[in-house]
Write an enzyme that holds these catalytic residues in place. Sequence first.
Site, short mmCIF file in Angstrom:
data_model
loop_
_atom_site.label_atom_id
_atom_site.label_comp_id
_atom_site.label_asym_id
_atom_site.label_seq_id
_atom_site.Cartn_x
_atom_site.Cartn_y
_atom_site.Cartn_z
N GLU A 1 -62.58 -74.32 5.25
CA GLU A 1 -62.33 -73.20 5.90
C GLU A 1 -60.94 -72.73 5.57
O GLU A 1 -59.99 -73.41 6.16
CB GLU A 1 -62.50 -73.22 7.43
CG GLU A 1 -62.37 -71.80 8.03
CD GLU A 1 -61.45 -71.67 9.20
OE1 GLU A 1 -61.64 -70.75 10.01
OE2 GLU A 1 -60.93 -72.66 9.38
N ASP B 1 -61.90 -77.57 9.22
CA ASP B 1 -61.30 -76.48 9.82
C ASP B 1 -59.67 -76.40 9.32
O ASP B 1 -59.03 -77.08 9.38
CB ASP B 1 -61.22 -76.78 11.47
CG ASP B 1 -60.79 -75.78 12.40
OD1 ASP B 1 -61.26 -74.77 12.46
OD2 ASP B 1 -59.59 -76.01 12.56
C1 GLC Z 1 -60.53 -72.32 12.68
C2 GLC Z 1 -61.43 -72.15 13.74
C3 GLC Z 1 -60.94 -71.40 14.88
C4 GLC Z 1 -59.77 -72.19 15.47
C5 GLC Z 1 -58.69 -72.30 14.49
C6 GLC Z 1 -57.85 -73.43 15.13
O1 GLC Z 1 -59.78 -71.02 12.37
O2 GLC Z 1 -62.49 -71.60 13.05
O3 GLC Z 1 -61.99 -71.08 15.76
O4 GLC Z 1 -59.35 -71.34 16.55
O5 GLC Z 1 -59.38 -73.15 13.22
O6 GLC Z 1 -58.56 -74.77 15.17
#
Ligand code: GLC
Length: 581
Positions: free
Chosen positions: A293, A226
């Site tokens: 991500e 993440d």
């Molecule tokens: C990522 C997640 C999102 C979250 C963020 C902080 O982008 O997909 O949902 O709010 O990280 O953890």
Amino acid sequence: MVNCKVVLPLLAALGYLLVGVTAQQKDWWETTVFYQIYPRSFYDSNGDGVGDVRGVTAKLQYLKDSGLDATWLSPIFSSPQEDYGYDVSDFLSVDPLFGTNADLEELFAEAKKLGIKIILDFVPNHTSNQHEWFIKSEQRIEPYTDYYIWHSGRPNGNDRPLVPNNWQSLFYGSAWQWSDIRQQYYLHQFAVGQPDLNYRNEAVIKEFDDILRFWMAKGASGFRVDAVNHMFEVEDLRDEPINNPDDPFSYGYTHHIYTKDLPETYEVVGRWRKLIDDYVAANGLETVIMMTEAYANLTMTMKFYQSDDGRPRAHFPFNFAMIEDLHDWSNAYDFKYIIDRWLGNMPSGKITNWVLGNHDKPRFASRYGRDRIDGMALMLMTLPGAAVVYNGEEIGMEDFRDMSFEDTRDPQGCNLGPNNYKWASRDPQRTPFQWDNGYNAGFSSAAKTWLPIHPQYAGNNLRQQQEAATSTYKYYVAAIKLRKERVFTHGAFESRAFNDEVFGFVRYIHENDNRYLDPYNVVLINLSGYSQKIYVHHLYEFASEVATVKLASKQSSYNVGAVVSTAGLTLGPYEAVVLGN
Ligand code: GLC
């Protein structure tokens, strides 16, 4: 000098090698569909209005029946739920809201029986402010004192110091929060309850090494990492240059050159990759994957694949091109450009992936429009590499944008207040899965669900689509089946914009001297509401004069199995078809 006697056997050996390569078995993750489950909204097994781990287990057969062999779960770990699970207070235990560790182990076991891989969300950038590390850090208890980014602030006479710099949170407002206990500010790039960890402290990295090992030992087949490109900030915490001065509290206020995409990030990703690979080798496991991500530009995204000297990093970074770079107004040339650009920029030998949506972005059915659902789904399923499907996409779920402020839960929406929450909130794409047209869309027996059910559910739900003669769901299932054929798992790729409106590509395997005998499938997508006439040879010169329809969208006038001419083929409005020999 090399004579013919030497060259001929060499060519034969080369030919054998080439065939060998095309016939090579792919690793499980290279061609699979990763089905993202947002557990809160998937299926509620205990009637409390929130989806849970047992709910996922209960629906594993649905995944199997749909041809889905892998799923990644948004976080189900202990959390005060300020950012709905992305604020983790214990990375090693399941939150009671979602069940128990035993439930998760049962899910792993049941999934294994069905041959479904489970990928967990791994959230390294921050913890919850309720995490034991943070509570101790706030009290300067060792070894946690330097686990987070703390700063005393700028002097302000006798008053509380001013925030250290001009950094703003992604969720609106300063990225700094004052701690009365420690008499310092801490950094939070996301919600106030999500303090950023200090990755310049080796002890922090080691904590996450252990977390990876813990979940691999339990049976996780991979990790979705993440917000990975937020892990490092410059050490001197200097101001970022101004981007858009209109609103000094918005994330767009500065250019994020000191808080995002820092080179150190990639080193840590490489370290975790090595740790995972070593663990897999030592324990004789199937490949455990890491998918990262990061909303970053193409150059910085590609760096997640490997280091300049070829050391592997993530198995793949999510490809957000269809979310960030392509839109409902994009024409066929845009599609060709963006897709070819991604493929052309990948380091050689690496595996790509395609993503249409997730829990953070408006649903693709709403972004691209209902008419384009099948065309976009077909692209996702037939382009090379892995595909990622967000739960609900397979039935064309749309955003519930008209949700009231009172029903809104997402901090990204709530922080903007009742007048501005609507377009920032991520709740519209997080509403419960629409299983059927019964009570709460078959999601839960609770009097109230954590987010309202999308009012559309009566006319758009899984059961109805399973029973209909044609539906988006049936099209997905057929496409998932088709993509398992060799021409899609192993085939080469070439694309073409036939005109502004028709985008197409071919997947083929070159294995015959007579190239007209090579297996091929052509994917044709009409992005417009007008009929179009297509000459398949403009895309693939070795196409046969007639071809078989392998897949046809809801809008199609062709039947699967029909034989059609490849010269002067008519595509109806928004029609999406696959033809092949
Ligand atoms: C990522 C997640 C999102 C979250 C963020 C902080 O982008 O997909 O949902 O709010 O990280 O953890």
